[in-house]
Design an enzyme around this catalytic site. Structure first.
Site, mmCIF file in Angstrom:
data_model
loop_
_atom_site.group_PDB
_atom_site.id
_atom_site.type_symbol
_atom_site.label_atom_id
_atom_site.label_comp_id
_atom_site.label_asym_id
_atom_site.label_seq_id
_atom_site.Cartn_x
_atom_site.Cartn_y
_atom_site.Cartn_z
ATOM 1 N N GLY A 94 -14.788 -6.282 5.346
ATOM 2 C CA GLY A 94 -14.678 -4.825 5.393
ATOM 3 C C GLY A 94 -13.401 -4.274 4.789
ATOM 4 N N HIS A 101 -2.747 -4.890 5.265
ATOM 5 C CA HIS A 101 -2.424 -3.894 6.286
ATOM 6 C C HIS A 101 -3.051 -4.302 7.601
ATOM 7 C CE1 HIS A 101 -6.109 -2.683 4.169
ATOM 8 N NE2 HIS A 101 -6.526 -2.152 5.306
HETATM 9 P P1 DGP Z 1 -9.618 -1.372 5.125
HETATM 10 O O1 DGP Z 1 -11.019 -0.847 5.039
HETATM 11 O O2 DGP Z 1 -9.434 -2.367 6.249
HETATM 12 O O3 DGP Z 1 -9.131 -1.876 3.793
HETATM 13 O O4 DGP Z 1 -8.725 -0.120 5.540
HETATM 14 C C1 DGP Z 1 -8.239 0.803 4.637
HETATM 15 C C2 DGP Z 1 -7.870 2.054 5.410
HETATM 16 O O5 DGP Z 1 -6.998 2.816 4.609
HETATM 17 C C3 DGP Z 1 -9.046 2.941 5.775
HETATM 18 O O6 DGP Z 1 -9.163 3.022 7.195
HETATM 19 C C4 DGP Z 1 -8.695 4.305 5.188
HETATM 20 C C5 DGP Z 1 -7.229 4.188 4.867
HETATM 21 N N1 DGP Z 1 -6.810 4.893 3.679
HETATM 22 C C6 DGP Z 1 -7.318 4.764 2.422
HETATM 23 N N2 DGP Z 1 -6.681 5.568 1.567
HETATM 24 C C7 DGP Z 1 -5.715 6.199 2.296
HETATM 25 C C8 DGP Z 1 -4.710 7.166 1.970
HETATM 26 O O7 DGP Z 1 -4.560 7.618 0.836
HETATM 27 N N3 DGP Z 1 -3.912 7.588 2.994
HETATM 28 C C9 DGP Z 1 -4.043 7.133 4.271
HETATM 29 N N4 DGP Z 1 -3.216 7.608 5.199
HETATM 30 N N5 DGP Z 1 -4.985 6.216 4.612
HETATM 31 C C10 DGP Z 1 -5.798 5.771 3.633
#
Ligand code: DGP
Length: 115
Positions: A94, A101
């Site tokens: 996922g 992160h």
């Molecule tokens: P994953 O699906 O585990 O790779 O999580 C990626 C997360 O990153 C998802 O929950 C949404 C978040 N995300 C993606 N783009 C951005 C962004 O530009 N800013 C912030 N604050 N979160 C973001």
């Protein structure tokens, strides 16, 4: 740093974020699509693709990120009630952003198994 990586852009300040913690190692900021009342992402400043890249040479980065996750949980007031720390790896895991992160999720009762 990776030129087109969204989290590298957030680390550089090219994309704004709501920061909750920062030090030399990492940045923690609120997820743009929160899945819980507290949903914070803990991100290393150096570009590492995922947990799959862990090695003897960089293991302390991962330990530092988990330490920050526990600190942010205390700061957010969810340490006593409990919380979840999760990292997604690859397509079936996922993972949508290919910069390591940890998600810190809390403020509601978590279910298991995750979807
Ligand atoms: P994953 O699906 O585990 O790779 O999580 C990626 C997360 O990153 C998802 O929950 C949404 C978040 N995300 C993606 N783009 C951005 C962004 O530009 N800013 C912030 N604050 N979160 C973001």
């Amino acid at each position: 740093m990776s030129e087109n990586c969204v989290f590298c852009k957030i680390v550089r300040g090219d994309i704004p974020s709501t920061k909750v913690y920062e030090d030399d190692l990492a940045l923690a900021f609120r997820d743009i699509t929160p899945a819980a009342p507290t949903h914070v992402l803990i991100v290393p400043k150096q570009h590492i693709s995922s947990l799959a890249e862990i090695s003897d040479a960089n293991a302390e980065v991962y330990a530092g990120l988990l330490k920050i996750a526990a600190q942010v949980a205390r700061d957010e007031g969810i340490a006593e009630s409990g919380y979840r720390v999760v990292t997604n790896i690859g397509d079936e895991g996922g993972q949508s952003v290919h910069h390591l992160h940890f998600h810190l999720l809390g403020g509601r009762k978590m279910t298991w198994p995750p979807g």
